[in-house]
Design a protein around this motif. Structure first.
Motif, PDB file in Angstrom:
ATOM      1  N   ASP A   1       0.837  -1.204   0.000  1.00 35.17           N
ATOM      2  CA  ASP A   1       0.000   0.000   0.000  1.00 35.17           C
ATOM      3  C   ASP A   1       0.873   1.256   0.000  1.00 35.17           C
ATOM      4  OD1 ASP A   1      -2.323  -1.531   0.076  1.00 35.17           O
ATOM      5  OD2 ASP A   1      -2.388  -1.534   2.268  1.00 35.17           O
ATOM      6  N   GLN A   2       1.933   1.242   0.785  1.00 36.38           N
ATOM      7  CA  GLN A   2       2.825   2.397   0.840  1.00 36.38           C
ATOM      8  C   GLN A   2       3.511   2.622  -0.503  1.00 36.38           C
ATOM      9  OE1 GLN A   2       5.240   1.109   4.138  1.00 36.38           O
ATOM     10  NE2 GLN A   2       4.026   2.261   5.630  1.00 36.38           N
TER      11      GLN A   2
ATOM     12  N   SER B   1       2.388   1.700  -3.387  1.00 37.07           N
ATOM     13  CA  SER B   1       1.362   2.152  -4.329  1.00 37.07           C
ATOM     14  C   SER B   1       1.092   3.647  -4.168  1.00 37.07           C
ATOM     15  CB  SER B   1       0.072   1.354  -4.120  1.00 37.07           C
ATOM     16  OG  SER B   1      -0.954   1.823  -4.975  1.00 37.07           O
ATOM     17  N   THR B   2       1.043   4.106  -2.919  1.00 38.96           N
ATOM     18  CA  THR B   2       0.830   5.523  -2.653  1.00 38.96           C
ATOM     19  C   THR B   2       1.976   6.358  -3.211  1.00 38.96           C
ATOM     20  OG1 THR B   2      -0.473   5.085  -0.672  1.00 38.96           O
ATOM     21  CG2 THR B   2       0.580   7.243  -0.820  1.00 38.96           C
TER      22      THR B   2
ATOM     23  N   HIS C   1       2.403   7.410  -7.243  1.00 36.78           N
ATOM     24  CA  HIS C   1       1.832   8.574  -7.908  1.00 36.78           C
ATOM     25  C   HIS C   1       2.886   9.685  -7.943  1.00 36.78           C
ATOM     26  CE1 HIS C   1      -0.599  12.167  -8.578  1.00 36.78           C
ATOM     27  NE2 HIS C   1      -1.559  11.373  -9.024  1.00 36.78           N
TER      28      HIS C   1
ATOM     29  N   ARG D   1       2.362  12.627  -5.344  1.00 40.00           N
ATOM     30  CA  ARG D   1       2.528  12.181  -3.954  1.00 40.00           C
ATOM     31  C   ARG D   1       4.004  11.895  -3.677  1.00 40.00           C
ATOM     32  NH1 ARG D   1      -2.661   9.249  -4.753  1.00 40.00           N
ATOM     33  NH2 ARG D   1      -1.476   7.400  -5.336  1.00 40.00           N
TER      34      ARG D   1
ATOM     35  N   TYR E   1      -3.713  14.468  -1.409  1.00 42.40           N
ATOM     36  CA  TYR E   1      -2.440  13.746  -1.468  1.00 42.40           C
ATOM     37  C   TYR E   1      -1.852  13.553  -0.066  1.00 42.40           C
ATOM     38  CZ  TYR E   1      -2.425  14.560  -6.533  1.00 42.40           C
ATOM     39  OH  TYR E   1      -2.727  14.585  -7.871  1.00 42.40           O
TER      40      TYR E   1
ATOM     41  N   ALA F   1      -3.602  10.816   1.837  1.00 47.00           N
ATOM     42  CA  ALA F   1      -3.180   9.479   1.423  1.00 47.00           C
ATOM     43  C   ALA F   1      -1.836   9.106   2.054  1.00 47.00           C
ATOM     44  CB  ALA F   1      -3.088   9.417  -0.098  1.00 47.00           C
ATOM     45  N   LEU F   2      -0.895  10.050   2.087  1.00 45.16           N
ATOM     46  CA  LEU F   2       0.405   9.783   2.692  1.00 45.16           C
ATOM     47  C   LEU F   2       0.279   9.566   4.201  1.00 45.16           C
ATOM     48  CD1 LEU F   2       2.410  12.462   0.684  1.00 45.16           C
ATOM     49  CD2 LEU F   2       2.809   9.988   0.581  1.00 45.16           C
TER      50      LEU F   2
ATOM     51  N   ASP G   1      -1.237   6.067   5.087  1.00 44.07           N
ATOM     52  CA  ASP G   1      -0.262   4.978   5.041  1.00 44.07           C
ATOM     53  C   ASP G   1       0.921   5.226   5.958  1.00 44.07           C
ATOM     54  OD1 ASP G   1      -1.668   3.393   3.226  1.00 44.07           O
ATOM     55  OD2 ASP G   1      -0.905   4.519   1.517  1.00 44.07           O
TER      56      ASP G   1
END
Length: 277
Positions: free
Chosen positions: A7-8, A10-11, A14, A17, A51, A54-55, A58
């Motif tokens: 997950d990290q 994937s974040t 971007h 990000r 953004y 999201a950071l 995670d």
């Protein structure tokens, strides 16, 4: 909540990000307002909020409310776990395969070290740092400074402080960072940014992966008021940098491995602007 490494990654996949993450890594250990990050990267405030959420979700960044502002910083514990996973698990701890530089298990050798101080204008703070290191420990360090967008002259208030403190200013000049990117430039062991704006900017990776740190502090050039008030701001900037450089010079560099040395450099960056004299 357990956060998966996938997950990290994937974040961070971007591009914007990732740009935010990289900026906060350059500014570590600072806590940076969301608006400043948005301005530095040219991202709309509403998009920036998404953004950063999201950071934070995670656990790659931490947020703290101070008054009406939200401040963001790198969650270094989480980031270290992620990097450790990539290196130790995915790469099986083989630096010859996964790492283009040393992991820093061994101490730095006992020699004279090259240190570069960077700010935007190279007219005051980085000039202070260069002069201070040269005066305090010239036998152990070669001191340099440069700017990402230097002016043509050094700040007269900064020069007056240096002269009052007994520094030799004859060889000081404002220099562009590009002067230190050519093939004959010094190989740097340490690179420090001493203003937030310079740390926000993308700078080229340095050959040899020097130990880097962010020692940002308020810009005395921006202080308004009487000449006495302006002069006091420059005195305070000088004092704050003196406190940090004295702490840096006191480090047993030859006996510290890279990880311990990096932690010590980051800790010095936390010395407040009022801790100098």
């Amino acid at each position: 909540m357990k956060i998966e490494f996938s997950d990290q990654l994937s974040t961070l996949g971007h591009p914007l990000r990732l740009a935010i993450f990289r900026l906060l890594m350059r500014r570590y250990p600072d806590r940076v307002p969301a608006g400043e990050i948005a301005s530095a990267l040219g991202i709309k405030a509403s998009t920036m909020s998404t953004y950063l959420s999201a950071l934070a979700r995670d656990q790659l960044v931490e947020k703290q409310r101070v008054g009406t502002s939200l401040l963001y910083s790198i969650n270094m514990t989480t980031v270290q776990h992620l990097f450790g996973y990539l290196f130790k698990d995915c790469c099986r701890g083989r630096p010859n395969i996964c790492m283009p530089f040393s992991t820093g298990a061994d101490p730095m050798s006992d020699r004279k070290y090259n240190v570069l101080f960077i700010c935007v204008g190279n007219s005051a703070r980085s000039i202070f740092a260069e002069s201070l290191l040269r005066a305090i420990a010239n036998d152990r360090f070669n001191a340099y400074s440069a700017g990402t967008r230097p002016g043509s002259q050094l700040n007269p208030f900064a020069l007056q402080v240096l002269m009052d403190k007994g520094h030799d200013i004859s060889a000081l000049r404002s220099k562009d960072l590009s002067e230190f990117s050519h093939i004959d430039a010094p190989h740097f062991d340490f690179v420090f940014t001493v203003c937030d704006q310079a740390a926000n900017e993308e700078c080229p990776a340095w050959e040899g992966q020097p130990v880097s740190g962010h020692w940002g502090m308020p810009d005395p050039v921006k202080v308004e008021g009487t000449n006495a008030e302006k002069a006091l701001a420059f005195q305070r900037a000088y004092g704050a940098l003196k406190a940090r450089i004295e702490s840096f010079v006191a480090l047993p560099i030859e006996s510290l491995d890279r990880i311990s040395l990096q932690k010590s450099v980051d800790d010095i960056g936390r010395i407040g602007p009022n801790d100098g004299t």
